[in-house]
Design a protein around this motif. Structure first.
Motif, PDB file in Angstrom:
ATOM      1  N   LEU A 124      82.320 -51.223  36.499  1.00 42.69           N
ATOM      2  CA  LEU A 124      81.426 -51.361  35.357  1.00 42.69           C
ATOM      3  C   LEU A 124      81.052 -52.821  35.180  1.00 42.69           C
ATOM      4  CD1 LEU A 124      80.188 -49.991  32.724  1.00 42.69           C
ATOM      5  CD2 LEU A 124      82.309 -50.707  31.590  1.00 42.69           C
ATOM      6  N   VAL A 125      79.796 -53.056  34.806  1.00 44.05           N
ATOM      7  CA  VAL A 125      79.323 -54.394  34.471  1.00 44.05           C
ATOM      8  C   VAL A 125      79.023 -54.393  32.974  1.00 44.05           C
ATOM      9  CG1 VAL A 125      77.532 -56.142  34.834  1.00 44.05           C
ATOM     10  CG2 VAL A 125      78.297 -54.721  36.758  1.00 44.05           C
ATOM     11  N   VAL A 126      79.564 -55.375  32.253  1.00 42.10           N
ATOM     12  CA  VAL A 126      79.320 -55.504  30.818  1.00 42.10           C
ATOM     13  C   VAL A 126      78.553 -56.797  30.571  1.00 42.10           C
ATOM     14  CG1 VAL A 126      80.377 -55.742  28.532  1.00 42.10           C
ATOM     15  CG2 VAL A 126      81.435 -54.241  30.231  1.00 42.10           C
ATOM     16  N   VAL A 127      77.409 -56.671  29.899  1.00 37.50           N
ATOM     17  CA  VAL A 127      76.584 -57.832  29.553  1.00 37.50           C
ATOM     18  C   VAL A 127      76.091 -57.681  28.125  1.00 37.50           C
ATOM     19  CG1 VAL A 127      75.780 -58.290  31.909  1.00 37.50           C
ATOM     20  CG2 VAL A 127      74.460 -56.792  30.438  1.00 37.50           C
ATOM     21  N   GLY A 128      75.750 -58.800  27.538  1.00 38.54           N
ATOM     22  CA  GLY A 128      75.107 -58.787  26.232  1.00 38.54           C
ATOM     23  C   GLY A 128      73.609 -58.917  26.414  1.00 38.54           C
ATOM     24  N   SER A 129      72.872 -58.488  25.406  1.00 43.59           N
ATOM     25  CA  SER A 129      71.421 -58.588  25.465  1.00 43.59           C
ATOM     26  C   SER A 129      70.898 -59.152  24.163  1.00 43.59           C
ATOM     27  CB  SER A 129      70.804 -57.214  25.712  1.00 43.59           C
ATOM     28  OG  SER A 129      69.397 -57.306  25.703  1.00 43.59           O
ATOM     29  N   HIS A 130      70.001 -60.098  24.271  1.00 46.03           N
ATOM     30  CA  HIS A 130      69.384 -60.714  23.101  1.00 46.03           C
ATOM     31  C   HIS A 130      68.041 -60.050  22.840  1.00 46.03           C
ATOM     32  CE1 HIS A 130      72.239 -64.017  23.279  1.00 46.03           C
ATOM     33  NE2 HIS A 130      72.084 -63.964  24.585  1.00 46.03           N
ATOM     34  N   GLY A 131      67.753 -59.752  21.585  1.00 45.56           N
ATOM     35  CA  GLY A 131      66.431 -59.259  21.226  1.00 45.56           C
ATOM     36  C   GLY A 131      65.437 -60.397  21.332  1.00 45.56           C
ATOM     37  N   LYS A 132      64.227 -60.080  21.685  1.00 45.12           N
ATOM     38  CA  LYS A 132      63.202 -61.108  21.838  1.00 45.12           C
ATOM     39  C   LYS A 132      62.073 -60.874  20.844  1.00 45.12           C
ATOM     40  CE  LYS A 132      65.210 -62.855  25.466  1.00 45.12           C
ATOM     41  NZ  LYS A 132      66.013 -64.019  25.349  1.00 45.12           N
ATOM     42  N   GLY A 133      62.006 -61.716  19.839  1.00 46.85           N
ATOM     43  CA  GLY A 133      60.888 -61.701  18.908  1.00 46.85           C
ATOM     44  C   GLY A 133      60.750 -60.390  18.150  1.00 46.85           C
ATOM     45  N   LYS A 134      59.508 -60.065  17.787  1.00 41.17           N
ATOM     46  CA  LYS A 134      59.219 -58.878  16.992  1.00 41.17           C
ATOM     47  C   LYS A 134      59.492 -57.591  17.749  1.00 41.17           C
ATOM     48  CE  LYS A 134      55.790 -61.066  14.089  1.00 41.17           C
ATOM     49  NZ  LYS A 134      54.408 -61.069  13.612  1.00 41.17           N
ATOM     50  N   LEU A 135      59.494 -57.671  19.057  1.00 40.40           N
ATOM     51  CA  LEU A 135      59.705 -56.472  19.870  1.00 40.40           C
ATOM     52  C   LEU A 135      61.160 -56.317  20.287  1.00 40.40           C
ATOM     53  CD1 LEU A 135      56.540 -56.690  22.118  1.00 40.40           C
ATOM     54  CD2 LEU A 135      56.878 -55.290  20.095  1.00 40.40           C
ATOM     55  N   LYS A 136      62.072 -56.968  19.561  1.00 43.75           N
ATOM     56  CA  LYS A 136      63.460 -56.979  20.003  1.00 43.75           C
ATOM     57  C   LYS A 136      64.079 -55.601  20.097  1.00 43.75           C
ATOM     58  CE  LYS A 136      65.631 -58.111  15.584  1.00 43.75           C
ATOM     59  NZ  LYS A 136      66.422 -59.124  14.909  1.00 43.75           N
ATOM     60  N   TYR A 137      63.573 -54.647  19.383  1.00 41.69           N
ATOM     61  CA  TYR A 137      64.132 -53.302  19.476  1.00 41.69           C
ATOM     62  C   TYR A 137      63.486 -52.507  20.596  1.00 41.69           C
ATOM     63  CZ  TYR A 137      66.261 -54.574  15.108  1.00 41.69           C
ATOM     64  OH  TYR A 137      66.995 -55.229  14.155  1.00 41.69           O
ATOM     65  N   ALA A 138      62.365 -52.978  21.098  1.00 42.03           N
ATOM     66  CA  ALA A 138      61.669 -52.264  22.164  1.00 42.03           C
ATOM     67  C   ALA A 138      62.069 -52.741  23.554  1.00 42.03           C
ATOM     68  CB  ALA A 138      60.154 -52.413  21.994  1.00 42.03           C
ATOM     69  N   PHE A 139      62.487 -53.978  23.671  1.00 40.30           N
ATOM     70  CA  PHE A 139      62.793 -54.541  24.989  1.00 40.30           C
ATOM     71  C   PHE A 139      64.169 -55.190  25.003  1.00 40.30           C
ATOM     72  CE2 PHE A 139      58.181 -54.705  24.588  1.00 40.30           C
ATOM     73  CZ  PHE A 139      57.817 -53.979  25.707  1.00 40.30           C
ATOM     74  N   LEU A 140      64.847 -55.027  26.098  1.00 42.60           N
ATOM     75  CA  LEU A 140      66.118 -55.705  26.304  1.00 42.60           C
ATOM     76  C   LEU A 140      65.844 -57.116  26.803  1.00 42.60           C
ATOM     77  CD1 LEU A 140      67.978 -52.902  28.261  1.00 42.60           C
ATOM     78  CD2 LEU A 140      68.343 -53.536  25.879  1.00 42.60           C
ATOM     79  N   GLY A 141      66.865 -57.940  26.825  1.00 45.01           N
ATOM     80  CA  GLY A 141      66.728 -59.249  27.446  1.00 45.01           C
ATOM     81  C   GLY A 141      66.397 -59.081  28.916  1.00 45.01           C
ATOM     82  N   SER A 142      65.767 -60.074  29.493  1.00 44.73           N
ATOM     83  CA  SER A 142      65.294 -59.940  30.870  1.00 44.73           C
ATOM     84  C   SER A 142      66.428 -59.729  31.870  1.00 44.73           C
ATOM     85  CB  SER A 142      64.449 -61.141  31.266  1.00 44.73           C
ATOM     86  OG  SER A 142      65.213 -62.327  31.185  1.00 44.73           O
ATOM     87  N   VAL A 143      67.569 -60.405  31.701  1.00 48.57           N
ATOM     88  CA  VAL A 143      68.680 -60.223  32.638  1.00 48.57           C
ATOM     89  C   VAL A 143      69.225 -58.805  32.522  1.00 48.57           C
ATOM     90  CG1 VAL A 143      71.033 -60.938  33.215  1.00 48.57           C
ATOM     91  CG2 VAL A 143      69.285 -62.660  32.761  1.00 48.57           C
ATOM     92  N   ALA A 144      69.470 -58.338  31.311  1.00 48.18           N
ATOM     93  CA  ALA A 144      69.996 -56.981  31.114  1.00 48.18           C
ATOM     94  C   ALA A 144      69.034 -55.939  31.651  1.00 48.18           C
ATOM     95  CB  ALA A 144      70.272 -56.738  29.637  1.00 48.18           C
ATOM     96  N   GLU A 145      67.761 -56.125  31.376  1.00 48.16           N
ATOM     97  CA  GLU A 145      66.754 -55.161  31.839  1.00 48.16           C
ATOM     98  C   GLU A 145      66.709 -55.094  33.369  1.00 48.16           C
ATOM     99  OE1 GLU A 145      62.001 -54.210  31.250  1.00 48.16           O
ATOM    100  OE2 GLU A 145      62.868 -55.989  30.334  1.00 48.16           O
ATOM    101  N   LYS A 146      66.728 -56.237  34.026  1.00 48.65           N
ATOM    102  CA  LYS A 146      66.697 -56.260  35.488  1.00 48.65           C
ATOM    103  C   LYS A 146      67.978 -55.668  36.074  1.00 48.65           C
ATOM    104  CE  LYS A 146      63.580 -60.165  35.801  1.00 48.65           C
ATOM    105  NZ  LYS A 146      63.478 -61.612  35.980  1.00 48.65           N
TER     106      LYS A 146
END
Length: 162
Positions: A124-146
């Motif tokens: 298992l890989v565990v990472v944190g994700s930062h919300g980005k701006g107004k769309l923070k609930y729609a998109f994950l951080g770029s590292v987490a998403e990739k």
């Protein structure tokens, strides 16, 4: 078959809220008796910035400077990660036994996380994700998403409050 987690890779960017994801990794380690491998990746400096510095300083001097300080910076970050773990687990110092090792690498965060996960054969890989701006609930951080798109291993993404 129900998954068992024996090895967990916790990848951190050392942000203020990274402790939240670390606590999830510790909780899983306690539950499964798993070992945690802590990873921090120092991103490479943009090539245009390196070209500019090289022009100003001279290429040979820049290379010597990089070589002289790369190990020093790596050691400092490794010590910082060790202290981070000790501080987070001050109320439960016995949980430090779950940490197998701490690694610091240079390069692309996603590429390095995937490479270390493969080398260690983590479950298992565990990472944190930062919300980005107004769309923070729609998109994950770029590292987490990739990571989610590229990893064939399970990835736990823990939302970090900014």
């Amino acid at each position: 078959m129900i998954p068992q987690y024996g090895k967990i890779l916790y990848a951190t960017d050392l942000s203020v809220n990274a402790a939240h994801a670390f606590r999830h990794a510790i909780s899983l380690a306690r539950h499964y008796g798993a070992k945690i491998h802590v990873l921090h990746v120092l991103p490479e400096v943009d090539s245009s910035v390196l070209n500019y510095i090289s022009t100003v300083m001279g290429e040979e001097r820049l290379v010597n400077l990089e070589l002289a300080h790369k190990d020093e910076i790596t050691d400092q970050i490794r010590m910082r990660l060790h202290q981070f773990a000790k501080d987070e687990l001050a109320d439960h110092p016995e949980d430090l036994e779950w940490i197998a090792d701490i690694e610091v690498h240079h390069g692309s965060p996603v590429g390095q996380i995937l490479e270390v996960a493969d080398r260690l054969d983590v479950d298992l890989v565990v990472v944190g994700s930062h919300g980005k701006g107004k769309l923070k609930y729609a998109f994950l951080g770029s590292v987490a998403e990739k990571l989610l798109r590229k990893s064939y291993r399970p990835v736990m993404v823990v939302p970090l409050n900014d």
